[in-house]
Motif scaffolding. Structure first.
Motif, PDB file in Angstrom:
ATOM      1  N   HIS A 180       4.908  -1.741   5.421  1.00 45.86           N
ATOM      2  CA  HIS A 180       3.945  -1.964   4.351  1.00 45.86           C
ATOM      3  C   HIS A 180       3.991  -0.863   3.295  1.00 45.86           C
ATOM      4  CE1 HIS A 180       2.469   0.887   7.158  1.00 45.86           C
ATOM      5  NE2 HIS A 180       1.397   1.157   6.471  1.00 45.86           N
ATOM      6  N   SER A 223       3.920   1.396   0.289  1.00 44.79           N
ATOM      7  CA  SER A 223       3.708   1.149  -1.143  1.00 44.79           C
ATOM      8  C   SER A 223       4.653   1.979  -1.999  1.00 44.79           C
ATOM      9  CB  SER A 223       2.261   1.471  -1.520  1.00 44.79           C
ATOM     10  OG  SER A 223       1.986   2.832  -1.275  1.00 44.79           O
ATOM     11  N   LYS A 268      -1.809  -4.116   0.214  1.00 48.29           N
ATOM     12  CA  LYS A 268      -1.727  -4.613  -1.168  1.00 48.29           C
ATOM     13  C   LYS A 268      -0.355  -5.245  -1.390  1.00 48.29           C
ATOM     14  CE  LYS A 268      -5.230  -1.583  -1.926  1.00 48.29           C
ATOM     15  NZ  LYS A 268      -5.107  -0.657  -0.789  1.00 48.29           N
ATOM     16  N   THR A 274       2.160  -4.803  -3.052  1.00 47.24           N
ATOM     17  CA  THR A 274       3.042  -3.924  -3.816  1.00 47.24           C
ATOM     18  C   THR A 274       4.023  -3.265  -2.854  1.00 47.24           C
ATOM     19  OG1 THR A 274       1.572  -2.034  -3.577  1.00 47.24           O
ATOM     20  CG2 THR A 274       1.227  -3.416  -5.496  1.00 47.24           C
ATOM     21  N   GLY A 275       5.057  -2.648  -3.413  1.00 49.91           N
ATOM     22  CA  GLY A 275       6.035  -1.970  -2.581  1.00 49.91           C
ATOM     23  C   GLY A 275       6.623  -2.923  -1.548  1.00 49.91           C
ATOM     24  N   CYS A 291       5.251  -4.321   0.782  1.00 52.25           N
ATOM     25  CA  CYS A 291       4.321  -5.419   1.080  1.00 52.25           C
ATOM     26  C   CYS A 291       4.499  -6.608   0.131  1.00 52.25           C
ATOM     27  CB  CYS A 291       2.882  -4.921   1.006  1.00 52.25           C
ATOM     28  SG  CYS A 291       2.062  -4.908   2.596  1.00 52.25           S
ATOM     29  N   THR A 292       5.253  -6.413  -0.944  1.00 48.10           N
ATOM     30  CA  THR A 292       5.524  -7.539  -1.840  1.00 48.10           C
ATOM     31  C   THR A 292       6.165  -8.685  -1.056  1.00 48.10           C
ATOM     32  OG1 THR A 292       5.911  -5.929  -3.589  1.00 48.10           O
ATOM     33  CG2 THR A 292       6.616  -8.177  -4.031  1.00 48.10           C
ATOM     34  N   TYR A 316      -1.457   1.992  -5.497  1.00 43.53           N
ATOM     35  CA  TYR A 316      -0.844   0.675  -5.339  1.00 43.53           C
ATOM     36  C   TYR A 316      -0.637  -0.071  -6.655  1.00 43.53           C
ATOM     37  CZ  TYR A 316      -2.465   1.943  -0.737  1.00 43.53           C
ATOM     38  OH  TYR A 316      -2.712   2.632   0.420  1.00 43.53           O
ATOM     39  N   ASP A 326       1.328  -0.136 -10.032  1.00 49.10           N
ATOM     40  CA  ASP A 326       2.541   0.476 -10.576  1.00 49.10           C
ATOM     41  C   ASP A 326       2.586   0.398 -12.099  1.00 49.10           C
ATOM     42  OD1 ASP A 326       3.552   1.100  -7.995  1.00 49.10           O
ATOM     43  OD2 ASP A 326       4.119  -0.992  -7.741  1.00 49.10           O
TER      44      ASP A 326
END
Lengths: 370, 272
Positions: free
Chosen positions: A64, A66, A235, A237-238, A240-241, A299, A301
């Motif tokens: 996960h 970020s 979230k 992002t990163g 976790c996208t 989170y 960017d």
């Protein structure tokens, strides 16, 4: 908890009051700044914690993370690029520390990456200046044994935020993609407490986890241990996208709010002694990246500006006048607001050099409605 | 005519646009010098609580301890008359499509607004909330007392409600329709509306919450923070408000600095 020492003495527990008194003796300037935060907020000034990402080096590769897209390993292996942007150095950090001090800001979190693999960690602490700022470090705990904990304390670090993503050993190790990491976290908890460091456990809440026995057990463990459990929502992002199924819904957030009544568990939006900050973007936190860009939370960017070009004061003002970020909202912008999440995903898609610069992600022309 | 009034437009009171409210019942900002969002994406909204006049009447009567309250039937008749009157006027008909919360207040006068709010009305909110939603909590985070700290804002027309209460019990409907207005803009907007509209203060907002304790309870999204915009606090640019925290209800104080926020709303009240 993120805002640990900004509350009037009269509202603190005896243990908290003792910690604050100890800080007053050891670091009177820092203690005075922290004590002034409530009055600053009452005047309408903000006092965000500065998360400093000097390096993204990390010995873990978490599911996960970020920061993964900021890491050289990701840029090289996945994006196939070399990031030629100028990176911050110790002089930049000293300048950031100076500007932050001028604004009355009092708290830095060294993060990354994994801070404890940074060869210049001690120099970074010195550049921030522990006599001027309350210094916290994030860590995955891998290298945090008794000796390291005592060393951190000796160089002026006040607090450790230690990641623990499941109370089930195998699940934590799987989530962190690092066998043995759970045992290292448990070692680090005791090492930190024995060294007299303030300690916070940090855990990521993925959708549905708030209802599990595992999460309840973790809440109970932290409470019985006398350690706060800081919960960060997953979230999109990163890394976790690739895991949109991790993103929580309001039911998860509300279950957590109920657990706060019985356990020492909280999010960045939990009221502190009746002070409601809601989403802490800019108001309560900013991130300074390795290229001196400032983002409003770990989170998001989108940059609010680069500190080589724009003073910190103006960067913060940009954030506070942005309709998404200021002045106050009760939910997590990047974790819960579908419209903002969509905008963020669209504008960051395919971008190999994050964060998206000021003017291209956030700008003064932003509106909430199309 | 534009679909929404722009905050920068000038608009004399006698040239108020018709209708005054949008299709969701939001009062459209019109000719304001203070800040309000011209448009809203309706992200922070109240949902309409159930209108069961008998239950609302019983809660208000019980928790405010009104011995000689009007009857539930009279309450319903008078509240419905307010709604019908608004529906009949093209300028205000759209308002009735938004969230509307009927309430009544006892005949009463108080030497100190803040003390009455704290000791009578907030206590009643607490008890009504506990009665209706025993699994959740009402928390008054403001522990420093309200006695001597609150004044009615000039131009809010809330003084008319307080004056009406001196002579008789009053029936009204609370509309949380000033969404995304700064507190100064809510006051300014009230002054541009027909005289029947009053900016909500403490007694009326509390009565709405006593009668409908779940007004700010949402499981599928977030309700707005409700300012008691008709009340000036002891410090400039600071105000008192109700706010949900999860499924719980809170009362608190915070600076607003005259800013508009997507999350902030104030209420209008219409009396019979």
């Amino acid at each position: 908890m993120i805002s640990i020492v900004e509350t009037p003495d009269s509202k603190l527990t005896p243990a908290e009051r003792a910690k604050r008194e100890g800080l007053r003796v050891r670091k009177p300037y820092v203690a005075a700044k922290l004590a002034a935060i409530s009055a600053m907020e009452e005047r309408g000034d903000i006092s965000p914690i500065i998360r400093l990402e000097k390096s993204y080096l990390c010995n873990f590769q978490c599911t996960h993370c970020s920061a993964e897209y900021y890491m050289d390993r990701h840029k090289e292996k996945v994006f196939k690029i070399e990031d030629a942007r100028r990176k911050i150095d110790l002089a930049d950090i000293r300048e950031l520390s100076r500007q932050a001090d001028e604004l009355g800001l009092a708290r830095f979190v060294i993060t990354g990456g994994e801070p404890l693999v940074m060869k210049d960690f001690d120099e970074v602490v010195a550049a921030i200046d522990p006599e001027k700022h309350y210094i916290i470090t994030d860590t995955n705990g891998w290298f945090l044994d008794d000796k390291e904990a005592q060393h951190l304390k000796s160089i002026g670090v006040e607090k450790v935020q230690l990641s623990l993503d499941s109370f089930i050993e195998q699940d934590h190790d799987n989530f962190r993609n690092k066998p043995g990491s759970y045992k290292r976290v448990m070692r680090a908890i005791d090492a930190s407490l024995d060294a007299g460091l303030n300690l916070l456990l940090s855990t990521v809440l993925v959708k549905g986890r708030a209802k599990t026995q595992e999460f309840l057990d973790l809440c109970r463990y932290a409470t019985e241990k006398g350690v706060g459990l800081y919960v960060s929502y997953a979230k999109p992002t990163g890394s976790c996208t690739d895991h949109p199924e991790f993103v929580i819904d309001k039911e998860d957030a509300d279950i957590l709010r109920e657990l706060e009544k019985d356990y020492n568990v909280f999010t960045h939006m939990t009221p502190t002694y009746g002070s409601f900050k809601g989403c802490i973007t800019v108001k309560g936190i900013i991130t300074v990246t390795s290229t001196f860009e400032v983002t409003p939370c770990p989170y998001i960017d989108f940059s609010l500006g680069n500190l080589r070009e724009t003073p910190l004061k103006e960067v913060l003002a940009r954030g506070m006048r942005n309709p998404w970020l200021g002045p106050y909202r009760p939910d997590c912008l990047i974790g819960e607001d579908p419209k903002f999440i969509k905008i963020h995903m669209e504008k960051t898609k395919g971008v190999t050099q994050l964060p998206v610069p000021w003017g291209q992600g956030f700008s003064d022309a932003d509106t909430l409605c199309d | 005519m534009k679909p929404y009034g722009l905050a920068t437009e000038t608009c004399a009171p006698d040239k108020v646009p018709v209708p005054l409210f949008d299709e969701h019942g939001r009062c459209m900002p019109s000719g304001l010098t203070a800040t309000a969002h011209a448009r809203t994406r309706r992200y922070f909204i109240c949902t309409q609580p159930e209108i069961d006049y008998g239950a609302i009447h019983a809660r208000i009567k019980t928790h405010l301890g009104i011995a000689d309250a009007l009857t539930a039937a009279e309450f319903e008749t008078r509240a419905e008359a307010i709604m019908q009157h608004l529906r009949n006027d093209p300028a205000t008909a759209e308002m009735t499509r938004g969230v509307a919360v009927p309430f009544f207040l006892p005949q009463a006068s108080y030497p100190d607004y803040g003390a009455a709010l704290e000791h009578t009305y907030l206590e009643a909110v607490k008890n009504a909330f506990a009665d209706k939603l025993p699994q959740y909590d009402f928390v008054n985070h403001h522990r420093d007392g309200l006695a001597g700290k609150l004044d009615i804002v000039r131009g809010s027309r809330h003084d008319k409600l307080v004056e009406a209460m001196r002579h008789q019990s009053v029936v009204g409907v609370f509309f949380p329709c000033l969404s995304e207005y700064s507190v100064p803009a809510a006051i300014e907007q009230t002054g541009k509306l027909p005289a029947q509209f009053m900016l909500a203060g403490g007694f009326d907002t509390c009565a709405a919450l006593i009668g409908s304790p779940d007004l700010l309870l949402r499981t599928d999204g977030y309700p707005p923070l409700l300012w008691l915009a008709a009340l000036a606090a002891e410090k400039e640019a600071t105000g008192y408000h109700f706010e949900a925290y999860g499924y719980n209800l809170t009362f608190n104080r915070r600076p607003h600095f005259g800013q508009a926020a997507e999350y902030w709303a104030s209420g209008l009240v219409v009396l019979d």
